[in-house]
Scaffold this motif. Structure first.
Motif, PDB file in Angstrom:
ATOM      1  N   ALA A 205       0.786  -1.241   0.000  1.00 35.60           N
ATOM      2  CA  ALA A 205       0.000   0.000   0.000  1.00 35.60           C
ATOM      3  C   ALA A 205       0.819   1.292   0.000  1.00 35.60           C
ATOM      4  O   ALA A 205       0.351   2.325   0.462  1.00 35.60           O
ATOM      5  N   LYS A 206       2.056   1.206  -0.524  1.00 32.52           N
ATOM      6  CA  LYS A 206       2.770   2.463  -0.779  1.00 32.52           C
ATOM      7  C   LYS A 206       2.213   2.992  -2.090  1.00 32.52           C
ATOM      8  O   LYS A 206       2.139   2.233  -3.078  1.00 32.52           O
ATOM      9  N   SER A 207       1.847   4.272  -2.120  1.00 34.86           N
ATOM     10  CA  SER A 207       1.116   4.720  -3.313  1.00 34.86           C
ATOM     11  C   SER A 207       1.697   5.984  -3.942  1.00 34.86           C
ATOM     12  O   SER A 207       2.385   6.765  -3.279  1.00 34.86           O
ATOM     13  N   ILE A 208       1.394   6.138  -5.235  1.00 32.72           N
ATOM     14  CA  ILE A 208       1.657   7.413  -5.899  1.00 32.72           C
ATOM     15  C   ILE A 208       0.415   7.769  -6.706  1.00 32.72           C
ATOM     16  O   ILE A 208      -0.310   6.883  -7.155  1.00 32.72           O
ATOM     17  N   GLU A 209       0.209   9.068  -6.886  1.00 27.36           N
ATOM     18  CA  GLU A 209      -0.914   9.507  -7.712  1.00 27.36           C
ATOM     19  C   GLU A 209      -0.347  10.352  -8.840  1.00 27.36           C
ATOM     20  O   GLU A 209       0.540  11.171  -8.611  1.00 27.36           O
ATOM     21  N   THR A 210      -0.825  10.111 -10.042  1.00 27.26           N
ATOM     22  CA  THR A 210      -0.295  10.863 -11.176  1.00 27.26           C
ATOM     23  C   THR A 210      -1.447  11.247 -12.109  1.00 27.26           C
ATOM     24  O   THR A 210      -2.411  10.493 -12.251  1.00 27.26           O
ATOM     25  N   PRO A 211      -1.357  12.444 -12.725  1.00 28.20           N
ATOM     26  CA  PRO A 211      -2.418  12.799 -13.664  1.00 28.20           C
ATOM     27  C   PRO A 211      -2.323  11.957 -14.932  1.00 28.20           C
ATOM     28  O   PRO A 211      -1.227  11.573 -15.348  1.00 28.20           O
ATOM     29  N   LEU A 212      -3.454  11.656 -15.532  1.00 28.52           N
ATOM     30  CA  LEU A 212      -3.462  10.906 -16.798  1.00 28.52           C
ATOM     31  C   LEU A 212      -3.505  11.936 -17.919  1.00 28.52           C
ATOM     32  O   LEU A 212      -4.429  12.768 -17.942  1.00 28.52           O
ATOM     33  N   LYS A 213      -2.530  11.862 -18.822  1.00 27.47           N
ATOM     34  CA  LYS A 213      -2.391  12.895 -19.851  1.00 27.47           C
ATOM     35  C   LYS A 213      -3.700  13.117 -20.630  1.00 27.47           C
ATOM     36  O   LYS A 213      -4.194  14.224 -20.725  1.00 27.47           O
ATOM     37  N   LEU A 214      -4.224  12.030 -21.194  1.00 27.16           N
ATOM     38  CA  LEU A 214      -5.448  12.155 -21.995  1.00 27.16           C
ATOM     39  C   LEU A 214      -6.711  12.027 -21.142  1.00 27.16           C
ATOM     40  O   LEU A 214      -7.769  12.508 -21.503  1.00 27.16           O
ATOM     41  N   GLY A 215      -6.582  11.311 -20.050  1.00 23.44           N
ATOM     42  CA  GLY A 215      -7.742  11.057 -19.196  1.00 23.44           C
ATOM     43  C   GLY A 215      -8.655  10.004 -19.805  1.00 23.44           C
ATOM     44  O   GLY A 215      -8.397   9.466 -20.892  1.00 23.44           O
ATOM     45  N   GLY A 216      -9.707   9.721 -19.075  1.00 19.70           N
ATOM     46  CA  GLY A 216     -10.621   8.680 -19.560  1.00 19.70           C
ATOM     47  C   GLY A 216     -11.989   8.816 -18.944  1.00 19.70           C
ATOM     48  O   GLY A 216     -12.292   9.815 -18.277  1.00 19.70           O
ATOM     49  N   MET A 217     -12.808   7.787 -19.200  1.00 21.19           N
ATOM     50  CA  MET A 217     -14.187   7.805 -18.724  1.00 21.19           C
ATOM     51  C   MET A 217     -14.451   6.555 -17.909  1.00 21.19           C
ATOM     52  O   MET A 217     -13.980   5.471 -18.250  1.00 21.19           O
ATOM     53  N   GLY A 218     -15.238   6.713 -16.859  1.00 28.47           N
ATOM     54  CA  GLY A 218     -15.737   5.566 -16.110  1.00 28.47           C
ATOM     55  C   GLY A 218     -17.128   5.270 -16.633  1.00 28.47           C
ATOM     56  O   GLY A 218     -18.050   6.075 -16.483  1.00 28.47           O
ATOM     57  N   LEU A 219     -17.263   4.120 -17.301  1.00 21.73           N
ATOM     58  CA  LEU A 219     -18.502   3.839 -18.033  1.00 21.73           C
ATOM     59  C   LEU A 219     -18.750   2.340 -18.002  1.00 21.73           C
ATOM     60  O   LEU A 219     -17.870   1.563 -18.379  1.00 21.73           O
ATOM     61  N   SER A 220     -19.950   1.934 -17.578  1.00 19.70           N
ATOM     62  CA  SER A 220     -20.200   0.488 -17.467  1.00 19.70           C
ATOM     63  C   SER A 220     -20.368  -0.143 -18.841  1.00 19.70           C
ATOM     64  O   SER A 220     -20.907   0.476 -19.765  1.00 19.70           O
ATOM     65  N   ARG A 221     -19.930  -1.380 -18.960  1.00 11.74           N
ATOM     66  CA  ARG A 221     -20.137  -2.117 -20.211  1.00 11.74           C
ATOM     67  C   ARG A 221     -21.627  -2.394 -20.401  1.00 11.74           C
ATOM     68  O   ARG A 221     -22.091  -2.548 -21.528  1.00 11.74           O
ATOM     69  N   TYR A 222     -22.360  -2.450 -19.292  1.00  4.41           N
ATOM     70  CA  TYR A 222     -23.811  -2.655 -19.338  1.00  4.41           C
ATOM     71  C   TYR A 222     -24.441  -1.559 -20.210  1.00  4.41           C
ATOM     72  O   TYR A 222     -25.278  -1.829 -21.066  1.00  4.41           O
ATOM     73  N   ALA A 223     -24.025  -0.315 -19.982  1.00  8.32           N
ATOM     74  CA  ALA A 223     -24.585   0.803 -20.749  1.00  8.32           C
ATOM     75  C   ALA A 223     -23.909   0.938 -22.109  1.00  8.32           C
ATOM     76  O   ALA A 223     -24.579   1.130 -23.132  1.00  8.32           O
ATOM     77  N   LEU A 224     -22.577   0.817 -22.139  1.00 11.09           N
ATOM     78  CA  LEU A 224     -21.834   1.136 -23.365  1.00 11.09           C
ATOM     79  C   LEU A 224     -22.154   0.180 -24.517  1.00 11.09           C
ATOM     80  O   LEU A 224     -22.487   0.615 -25.629  1.00 11.09           O
ATOM     81  N   ASP A 225     -22.064  -1.127 -24.273  1.00  5.86           N
ATOM     82  CA  ASP A 225     -22.267  -2.082 -25.371  1.00  5.86           C
ATOM     83  C   ASP A 225     -23.697  -1.989 -25.912  1.00  5.86           C
ATOM     84  O   ASP A 225     -23.938  -2.037 -27.118  1.00  5.86           O
TER      85      ASP A 225
END
Ligand SMILES: Cc1cc2nc3c(=O)[nH]c(=O)nc-3n(C[C@H](O)[C@H](O)[C@H](O)COP(=O)(O)OP(=O)(O)OC[C@H]3O[C@@H](n4cnc5c(N)ncnc54)[C@H](O)[C@@H]3O)c2cc1C
Length: 375
Positions: free
Chosen positions: A81-101
């Motif tokens: 549980a040693k952690s680092i946080e980093t920004p994601l250059k392009l970023g993304g979406m949290g989206l369920s496959r239930y809805a997306l497909d």
């Protein structure tokens, strides 16, 4: 027997993207999917923003129609549980496959693609034409078949694909959880001995928790709960999450026999798309974008080599192979190296500690396993 110009086998992200693209351009498309939508699929449900320009070009507006969660940061933790946080250059979406497909399926149908709920049993190529046989006994013919049937299918055996002979050593478990405290803009990747667990919110506000583990590590324990208690919970982040979050599914979904081996991109003249052409390690969070992108390059290859009744198969296959290699070969190679590191306990903990010490390494891995915006 009914005839189509293009038959797409498998209605996941790769097959659906190709169905939307090709039917939009007026091609007669039949898409065959064996299981009904909407349904949940085992997946981390983090979709890289690199797909947005391509979807916009197909008049698909994920952001307005599905309201995914916007994810800008990655939290990475080691087994202890040693952690680092980093920004994601392009970023993304949290989206369920239930809805997306399901949403993409509706779009394919709106564009005029025919869809059929059935399982393809066999695909036969003779005299420059495919015959596709379904388990219902129906048969369809077409000059072009796109194989978008995912990471492991009955068809891999029927087509005698080499990778299916080898044992695959990974399994995955996924569930949705209520956890009001989990940040919206974050995807968390928490390591534990023998695997990792991804956490991120979806459009409904629930947290998707999906973990992948080597079969060798998992088989020592009685069941999933026992495994979580004794292995996952060694990572304090995971212990905290699973102890407090409320499960939404009655039973978590699971899949086994996940293979990262190299596959043929074209098999008996069938263009392979998405995971059917090769699965990148899910830790990279790019498989969905790659599946969608492969639907694009396959569609472009078909459109430029199949006009009117004229099909230049040789050029079609060359164009697809070339573009597939230039976009995906290196990403998959990096994913395979990661997979080898993760399956070895010593290498896994050394590399996690290195990433913790040198956060730059994490950015490098992300850039090596992700693409540019798909235009
Ligand atoms: C544990 C795990 C976590 C992951 N997390 C992420 C993540 O967070 N982000 C990300 O970008 N990627 C992730 N991925 C990868 C991503 O899920 C896949 O790369 C992506 O779903 C591939 O899409 P596809 O269309 O190729 O296959 P699929 O989405 O699997 O679709 C294949 C379809 O073919 C159908 N099918 C199979 N056989 C037949 C047949 N004979 N006849 C008719 N239909 C058939 C299946 O029912 C299925 O619907 C993850 C993968 C795993 C295993």
């Amino acid at each position: 027997m009914a005839g189509f110009e293009i038959i797409i086998v498998g209605g996941g992200l790769a097959g659906l993207s190709a169905a939307i693209h090709l039917s939009r351009e007026g091609k007669q498309v039949l898409l065959i999917e064996k299981k009904a939508y909407p349904r949940h699929k085992v997946c981390g449900e983090y979709l890289s923003n690199e797909v947005l320009p391509y979807f916009n070009s197909l008049d698909i507006d994920l952001e307005n129609d599905l309201k995914p969660v916007q994810i800008q940061n990655l939290l990475y933790s080691t087994q202890n549980a040693k952690s680092i946080e980093t920004p994601l250059k392009l970023g993304g979406m949290g989206l369920s496959r239930y809805a997306l497909d399901n949403f993409l399926l509706n779009n394919a149908e709106k564009n005029g693609a025919e869809t059929l709920l059935d399982s393809v049993e066999n695909i036969h190529f003779e005299n420059n034409e495919f015959t596709v046989k379904l388990s219902s006994g129906k048969e369809f013919e077409a000059p072009v078949v796109l194989g978008a049937f995912g990471k492991r299918s009955n068809l891999d055996k029927n087509l005698e694909r080499e990778f299916i002979q080898e044992k695959s050593s990974w399994l995955a478990v996924k569930g949705h959880y209520e956890d009001a405290g989990f940040p919206e803009n974050l995807v968390a990747l928490h390591n534990f001995e023998g695997g990792y667990c991804g956490l991120s919110k979806t459009e409904t506000g629930v947290v998707n928790a999906c973990f992948m583990v080597s079969y060798k590590s998992f088989k020592k324990y009685k069941n999933t709960e026992d495994f979580k208690e004794k292995v996952l919970f060694q990572n304090a982040y995971l212990r905290g999450f699973f102890k407090n979050a409320k499960p939404i599914f009655k039973k978590e979904l699971s899949i086994a026999q996940i293979s990262f081996q190299e596959k043929s991109i074209i098999n008996n003249h069938i263009l392979m798309l998405g995971d059917a052409a090769g699965l990148i390690h899910p830790l990279c969070g790019n498989g969905m974008a790659m599946a969608i992108h492969s639907g694009k390059i396959a569609s472009e290859a078909v459109l430029s080599n199949f006009t009117g009744n004229k099909l230049d198969r040789e050029n079609l296959e060359n164009q697809y192979r070339q573009n597939w290699n230039s976009h995906f070969r290196n990403r998959l190679k990096t994913g395979r190296i990661l997979q080898k590191i993760l399956i070895n306990p010593f290498l896994a903990s050394t590399s996690q500690n290195l990433v913790k010490k040198f956060p730059y390494l994490l950015e490098k891995i992300i850039s090596k396993t992700h693409g540019q915006p798909i235009v």
